[in-house]
Motif scaffolding. Structure first.
Motif, PDB file in Angstrom:
ATOM      1  N   THR A  36      55.984  30.750  29.633  1.00 20.61           N
ATOM      2  CA  THR A  36      57.193  30.130  30.157  1.00 20.61           C
ATOM      3  C   THR A  36      57.281  30.291  31.675  1.00 20.61           C
ATOM      4  O   THR A  36      56.719  31.217  32.246  1.00 20.61           O
ATOM      5  CB  THR A  36      58.444  30.751  29.525  1.00 20.61           C
ATOM      6  OG1 THR A  36      58.443  32.153  29.767  1.00 20.61           O
ATOM      7  CG2 THR A  36      58.488  30.519  28.023  1.00 20.61           C
ATOM      8  N   SER A  53      55.759  30.795  22.009  1.00 16.09           N
ATOM      9  CA  SER A  53      56.775  29.975  22.663  1.00 16.09           C
ATOM     10  C   SER A  53      56.168  29.405  23.935  1.00 16.09           C
ATOM     11  O   SER A  53      55.655  30.156  24.772  1.00 16.09           O
ATOM     12  CB  SER A  53      58.010  30.817  23.018  1.00 16.09           C
ATOM     13  OG  SER A  53      58.654  31.262  21.849  1.00 16.09           O
ATOM     14  N   PHE A  55      57.382  26.745  26.803  1.00 17.25           N
ATOM     15  CA  PHE A  55      58.391  25.828  27.337  1.00 17.25           C
ATOM     16  C   PHE A  55      58.819  26.278  28.731  1.00 17.25           C
ATOM     17  O   PHE A  55      58.466  27.357  29.188  1.00 17.25           O
ATOM     18  CB  PHE A  55      59.600  25.713  26.402  1.00 17.25           C
ATOM     19  CG  PHE A  55      60.355  26.993  26.178  1.00 17.25           C
ATOM     20  CD1 PHE A  55      61.458  27.298  26.948  1.00 17.25           C
ATOM     21  CD2 PHE A  55      59.953  27.882  25.204  1.00 17.25           C
ATOM     22  CE1 PHE A  55      62.155  28.485  26.747  1.00 17.25           C
ATOM     23  CE2 PHE A  55      60.645  29.067  24.987  1.00 17.25           C
ATOM     24  CZ  PHE A  55      61.744  29.369  25.765  1.00 17.25           C
ATOM     25  N   ASN A  56      59.580  25.427  29.409  1.00 20.49           N
ATOM     26  CA  ASN A  56      60.103  25.677  30.754  1.00 20.49           C
ATOM     27  C   ASN A  56      59.013  25.976  31.780  1.00 20.49           C
ATOM     28  O   ASN A  56      59.222  26.724  32.719  1.00 20.49           O
ATOM     29  CB  ASN A  56      61.141  26.798  30.746  1.00 20.49           C
ATOM     30  CG  ASN A  56      62.450  26.368  30.131  1.00 20.49           C
ATOM     31  OD1 ASN A  56      62.717  25.181  30.018  1.00 20.49           O
ATOM     32  ND2 ASN A  56      63.248  27.314  29.709  1.00 20.49           N
ATOM     33  N   GLY A  82      60.561  24.843  22.788  1.00 21.80           N
ATOM     34  CA  GLY A  82      61.876  24.694  23.398  1.00 21.80           C
ATOM     35  C   GLY A  82      62.684  23.604  22.712  1.00 21.80           C
ATOM     36  O   GLY A  82      63.849  23.399  23.014  1.00 21.80           O
TER      37      GLY A  82
END
Length: 144
Positions: A36, A53, A55-56, A82
């Motif tokens: 991230t 995870s 994302f971002n 996300g």
């Protein structure tokens, strides 16, 4: 500068806040790794990613989650992006549909929420007493 570059195995890690790509190279990434907030995208390369995870991350183009930069396929299933909107996830991945010389990124099925951290076994805590033995080697220690 990238967070990780080269090749290897990554698990239970945070790859975040890098000026370059978060992960660059040939990696197997799994088990609650967070990719991230990297300025040069999340992942560029080959390998596999699962139960993570992603994302971002951001880049000057919209392909900020994963960019497949080789003709090999990337397996990136069972990840949290996300969102669970497949069309939105596709917009953030650069692969064969965007450039036919590249491999595919297989990202479905995806998770509906971030992966949960699960302790597989309780840690064992042991007590040790160390005693120094006298010898010619000043760093010679033995367990009492």
């Amino acid at each position: 500068m990238s967070g990780l570059s080269g090749r290897g195995y990554v698990f239970y890690s945070n790859v975040s806040g890098n000026e370059g790509c978060g992960v660059l190279g040939d990696f197997t990434i799994e088990s609650n790794t967070n990719i991230t907030w990297n300025h040069g995208g999340g992942f560029k390369g080959t390998g596999s990613i699962s139960n993570c995870s992603i994302f971002n991350n951001w880049l000057y183009v919209s392909y900020d989650a994963i960019a497949d930069v080789f003709p090999n396929n990337i397996t990136a299933t069972h990840n949290w992006w996300g969102t669970n909107d497949i069309d939105l996830i596709e917009e953030h991945i650069w692969h064969h549909p965007d450039n036919e010389s590249l491999g595919y990124v297989f990202y479905y099925p995806c998770l509906n929420e971030p992966p949960s951290l699960v302790d597989r076994e309780r840690p064992t805590i042991e007590s040790y007493t160390w005693a120094r033995t006298y010898s010619t080697d000043p760093l010679n220690y033995t367990r009492a």
